[in-house]
Design a protein around this motif. Structure first.
Motif, PDB file in Angstrom:
ATOM      1  N   GLY A   5       8.680   6.797   0.729  1.00 27.81           N
ATOM      2  CA  GLY A   5       7.246   6.717   0.518  1.00 27.81           C
ATOM      3  C   GLY A   5       6.523   5.891   1.562  1.00 27.81           C
ATOM      4  N   ASN A   6       7.230   4.972   2.208  1.00 26.18           N
ATOM      5  CA  ASN A   6       6.609   4.084   3.173  1.00 26.18           C
ATOM      6  C   ASN A   6       6.938   4.534   4.599  1.00 26.18           C
ATOM      7  N   ALA A   7       5.936   4.525   5.464  1.00 27.48           N
ATOM      8  CA  ALA A   7       6.101   5.015   6.827  1.00 27.48           C
ATOM      9  C   ALA A   7       7.192   4.238   7.560  1.00 27.48           C
ATOM     10  N   LEU A  58       6.553  -2.137  -3.120  1.00 25.49           N
ATOM     11  CA  LEU A  58       5.907  -1.166  -2.243  1.00 25.49           C
ATOM     12  C   LEU A  58       5.966   0.253  -2.798  1.00 25.49           C
ATOM     13  N   ALA A  59       6.023   0.377  -4.114  1.00 26.29           N
ATOM     14  CA  ALA A  59       5.938   1.695  -4.762  1.00 26.29           C
ATOM     15  C   ALA A  59       5.620   1.483  -6.241  1.00 26.29           C
ATOM     16  N   PRO A  60       4.830   2.379  -6.842  1.00 27.23           N
ATOM     17  CA  PRO A  60       4.519   2.233  -8.271  1.00 27.23           C
ATOM     18  C   PRO A  60       5.755   2.214  -9.159  1.00 27.23           C
ATOM     19  N   LEU A  74       5.835 -11.035  -9.397  1.00 27.93           N
ATOM     20  CA  LEU A  74       5.171 -10.124  -8.479  1.00 27.93           C
ATOM     21  C   LEU A  74       3.905 -10.761  -7.917  1.00 27.93           C
ATOM     22  N   VAL A  75       3.822 -10.828  -6.590  1.00 25.52           N
ATOM     23  CA  VAL A  75       2.641 -11.399  -5.943  1.00 25.52           C
ATOM     24  C   VAL A  75       1.873 -10.342  -5.159  1.00 25.52           C
ATOM     25  N   GLY A  76       2.436  -9.122  -5.054  1.00 24.62           N
ATOM     26  CA  GLY A  76       1.754  -8.054  -4.340  1.00 24.62           C
ATOM     27  C   GLY A  76       2.357  -6.706  -4.702  1.00 24.62           C
ATOM     28  N   ALA A  77       1.516  -5.669  -4.683  1.00 24.72           N
ATOM     29  CA  ALA A  77       1.972  -4.317  -5.006  1.00 24.72           C
ATOM     30  C   ALA A  77       1.047  -3.311  -4.325  1.00 24.72           C
ATOM     31  N   VAL A  78       1.518  -2.066  -4.220  1.00 25.69           N
ATOM     32  CA  VAL A  78       0.703  -1.022  -3.600  1.00 25.69           C
ATOM     33  C   VAL A  78      -0.198  -0.348  -4.633  1.00 25.69           C
ATOM     34  N   SER A  79      -1.093   0.488  -4.147  1.00 26.18           N
ATOM     35  CA  SER A  79      -2.003   1.240  -5.017  1.00 26.18           C
ATOM     36  C   SER A  79      -1.216   2.073  -6.021  1.00 26.18           C
ATOM     37  N   LYS A  91       1.136   5.136   2.268  1.00 23.98           N
ATOM     38  CA  LYS A  91       0.881   5.656   3.607  1.00 23.98           C
ATOM     39  C   LYS A  91       0.606   4.550   4.618  1.00 23.98           C
ATOM     40  N   ALA A  92      -0.057   3.499   4.179  1.00 20.84           N
ATOM     41  CA  ALA A  92      -0.418   2.416   5.091  1.00 20.84           C
ATOM     42  C   ALA A  92      -0.312   1.077   4.375  1.00 20.84           C
ATOM     43  N   LEU A  93       0.505   0.195   4.926  1.00 18.23           N
ATOM     44  CA  LEU A  93       0.690  -1.128   4.342  1.00 18.23           C
ATOM     45  C   LEU A  93      -0.159  -2.151   5.095  1.00 18.23           C
TER      46      LEU A  93
END
Length: 307
Positions: free
Chosen positions: A111-113, A50-52, A67-72, A90-92
Motif C-alpha cells: 500500500g505504501n510507495a 501506515l495502513a488502516p 499509537l502516535v500517528g496513522a494514515v487516512s 499513496k503519499a506519506l
C-alpha cells in the motif's frame, strides 16, 4: 552455618532482581511478513501505523494507547479517528513521521510507495511489514505485535478469539458443495484477485472456488469475455462500509447485461462491507461470515437436481 543460612534469602532476592533486570531489558525479536527480523531493545511506546488494517491490528493487540500517528481511513475502532494523520497509502508525510519520534513503524508493503519506504528505512527506525496472505496470518500477526508492544496477554486473547471464529466457519462451510466465484475488485479496468490473496482464502473457507485463482499477478486484470467464459455461479465485490472512499466502489449491475451468465440468471450478485472483507484484521471474520452466507444463498438458488 547460621550466618550462611541468614544470607540465603538476601542472595536469592539479589539473584531474582538480576534476572528481572535482564528480562526487562532483553531484546524483543520477531519476524515480519517479509521474513525479516524486527528487534526492539524494549517494548515500543510510540508507534505509527501506515495502513488502516494495521491500526485495527494494533488496537486489537492492546497497543492503541501507544499509537502516535496513522494514515487516512484509520477509523476503527472509533477512537482511532483522533490519532494524528501522517498521510495516506499513496503519499506519506515523512517530516511529520520524524517529528512524532516513533520507536516502531508498522508498514503495509503493497500500500505504501516503494520510494517512500526506502526513505523510511534510511531513518533507522524499526519497521514491521504487515502483509498477511492467509486467514491464519492475522492471528500470527496479533501475537507478534503483542510481543513488540509488550501487550502479549491482550494480543494472544484476541488471536485466540479470532482463530475460534474462523474455525467455526471452516467447520460449518468448508465441506459444502463448491460454488464458483468471481471476486470483482474494480470495474474499469476489470480486476480480480488470484489464489494467493487472503480473500481467495476466505472464498475457500466458505466452500467456494476462485475462478481466477491461477492468474498472475496478485491483482490481475481480466476481460469481460474471460468472466463470461468462466461463467461463475456467484459474483462478489466490496461495498462502501463506514469508510467512504474518494472514488465509487465497483458496481455489479453491469453484469445484468448478460442474462445468460449463471450469476446473473440466478441473481447471485453480492456486495460485502469493504471494511470487513478488504482489511486483513480481526473483523475479517465478520466479512468471511457474510461471504459464507452469500454462497449458501447461491446454493439455495440452484435448479432442482443440480448438485
Amino acid at each position: 552455618m547460621t550466618r550462611l543460612l541468614r544470607l540465603i534469602p538476601f542472595t536469592c532476592a539479589a539473584l531474582l532482581a538480576c534476572v528481572y533486570s535482564f528480562s526487562a531489558h532483553a531484546t524483543i525479536t520477531v519476524t515480519d511478513d517479509t521474513g525479516a527480523p524486527v528487534s526492539l531493545a524494549a517494548p515500543a511506546q510510540r508507534v505509527i501505523s501506515l495502513a488502516p488494517h494495521v491500526t485495527e491490528l494494533i488496537y486489537a493487540a492492546g497497543g492503541g494507547s501507544k499509537l502516535v500517528g496513522a494514515v487516512s481511513y484509520s477509523d476503527y475502532p472509533p477512537e482511532a479517528k483522533q490519532i494524528p494523520r501522517v498521510g495516506d497509502n499513496k503519499a506519506l508525510d515523512l517530516e511529520r513521521i520524524v517529528a512524532l519520534k516513533p520507536d516502531l513503524i508498522v508498514v503495509w508493503r503493497h500500500g505504501n510507495a516503494q520510494a517512500q519506504l526506502d526513505r523510511l528505512r534510511e531513518l533507522n527506525i524499526p519497521l514491521f511489514f504487515s502483509e498477511p496472505h492467509q486467514l491464519d496470518d492475522i492471528a500470527a500477526t496479533l501475537g507478534k505485535l503483542g510481543q513488540l508492544l509488550g501487550t502479549s496477554s491482550t494480543a494472544d486473547a484476541a488471536a485466540n478469539a479470532y482463530r475460534q471464529e474462523i474455525a467455526r466457519l471452516r467447520l460449518r462451510y468448508a465441506s459444502r458443495a463448491p460454488v464458483s466465484v468471481f471476486y470483482q475488485v474494480w470495474d474499469q479496468p476489470l480486476m480480480t484477485l488470484n489464489g494467493t490473496h487472503m480473500i481467495s482464502d476466505v472464498i475457500t473457507l466458505c466452500g467456494g472456488r476462485n475462478v481466477f485463482a491461477k492468474l498472475q499477478p496478485l491483482v490481475p486484470t481480466v476481460s469481460t469475455e474471460a468472466v463470461l467464459a468462466a461463467n461463475p455461479e456467484a459474483i462478489i465485490t466490496a461495498s462502501a462500509g463506514a469508510t467512504k472512499p474518494d472514488t465509487p466502489l465497483p458496481q455489479l449491475d453491469t453484469w445484468r447485461a448478460w442474462p445468460s451468465l449463471k450469476a446473473t440468471a440466478r441473481n447471485n450478485l453480492f456486495a460485502i462491507d469493504g471494511d470487513l472483507i478488504n482489511r486483513p484484521a480481526p473483523r475479517l471474520a465478520q466479512g468471511a461470515a457474510q461471504l459464507c452466507e452469500d454462497l449458501d444463498v447461491a446454493r439455495s438458488r440452484r435448479p432442482a437436481g443440480e448438485p
